[in-house]
Design a protein around this motif. Structure first.
Motif, short mmCIF file in Angstrom:
data_model
loop_
_atom_site.label_atom_id
_atom_site.label_comp_id
_atom_site.label_asym_id
_atom_site.label_seq_id
_atom_site.Cartn_x
_atom_site.Cartn_y
_atom_site.Cartn_z
N GLY A 1 0.80 -1.08 -0.05
CA GLY A 1 -0.14 -0.14 0.03
C GLY A 1 0.83 1.32 0.03
N GLN A 2 0.10 2.33 -0.15
CA GLN A 2 0.94 3.79 -0.10
C GLN A 2 1.52 4.02 1.14
N GLY A 3 2.86 4.36 1.36
CA GLY A 3 3.79 4.74 2.00
C GLY A 3 3.98 3.62 3.01
N ASN B 1 8.40 6.41 4.57
CA ASN B 1 8.72 7.82 4.24
C ASN B 1 10.02 8.09 4.58
#
Length: 275
Positions: free
Chosen positions: A188-190, A213
């Motif tokens: 998934g994102q991040g 991040n």
């Protein structure tokens, strides 16, 4: 994986007080006691890039073994390197470390909602079939070349038997010559999941939803009964001509010691036996 094709893995110059690195910074040895053996990768890892080590030396009399994982802490920013990866480094936050044991390293997935078990088809596919026909270990959509993932015995009368035990992951993960690695795969994102690989077998997601991040460095804690480890370089992309020649020869022999019967240059025989 293009970003990591040329990366040569090394240990970071920042490490625990009881660690001695060799000149190439690819071997880490704990020179005294059982703690202060925390090491880091020199550079952050990329998604799907494995940091792989081989257990070179053991030390009897201690309780506990190698610990491995990831951290978002840049080693250069640490005032002092923690004495232990578990719990000290983990307690600092943004660190995920897994303690390797003689048994029970496989992560048991929890039941999903509705009582159904996760699909284990991929897991079955990932298990080693034969040493030469399975070229990659796949985790999600990330492929890791199998060629260097499995530990190998030193050549000797019974090396072909020992090699079979390594290939089937029948020897304890904490044994000498075992190869243990850490890798993270995007989820998934991040976010990403951390996976531990032991002698070519994926142990499952030992940490989930790790934020990506910040750069993630590998953590290797040369702890207790594990005294020395050596980084194993993994070739991504196209294999070198040297590797292709070795694999072609190995496909046509019963075991490594059969190389002695072939009319090959001694240097080539040595490479095929030890690599």
């Amino acid at each position: 994986m293009a970003a990591v094709l040329g990366q040569f893995m090394e240990f970071h110059s920042v490490h625990g007080t009881n660690v001695r690195l060799d000149l190439s910074r690819t071997q880490a040895t704990r020179v005294e006691s059982f703690a202060n053996g925390v090491c880091f990768s020199k550079d952050p890892l990329s998604p799907g890039e494995i940091f792989l080590v081989e257990i070179e030396e053991k030390e009897l009399g201690w309780c506990g073994h190698l610990r491995i994982g990831l951290t978002a802490h840049d080693p250069r920013t640490l005032e002092t390197v923690p004495e232990y990866s578990l719990p000290d480094l983990v307690d600092m936050g943004d660190s995920w470390v897994f303690a390797i044991t003689r048994n029970h390293n496989k992560v048991i997935e929890e039941e999903v909602e509705g009582g159904e078990q996760p699909n284990v088809g991929d897991e079955v596919e990932n298990k080693p079939k034969t040493f030469f026909t399975d070229t990659h270990l796949y985790i999600e959509n990330m492929g890791i070349p199998r060629d260097k993932l499995v530990g190998r015995s030193r050549p000797g009368r019974f090396s072909h038997i020992l090699d079979d035990l390594y290939k089937t992951n029948a020897l304890p993960p904490t044994a000498r010559r075992s190869r243990i690695g850490v890798v993270y795969v995007p989820k998934g994102q991040g976010y990403a999941d951390m996976h531990i690989i032991i002698n070519g077998e994926d142990m499952g997601a030992s940490a989930k939803r790790i934020p990506t991040n910040k750069p993630l460095y590998a953590v290797v804690d040369v702890f207790a009964a594990t005294k020395s480890v050596q980084i194993v370089q993994v070739e991504y992309g196209f294999a070198s001509l040297q590797t292709l020649c070795r694999k072609t020869i190995q496909k046509h022999i019963i075991h490594r010691m059969a190389l002695d019967w072939l009319e090959l240059p001694e240097l080539l025989k040595h490479y095929c036996k030890y690599e």
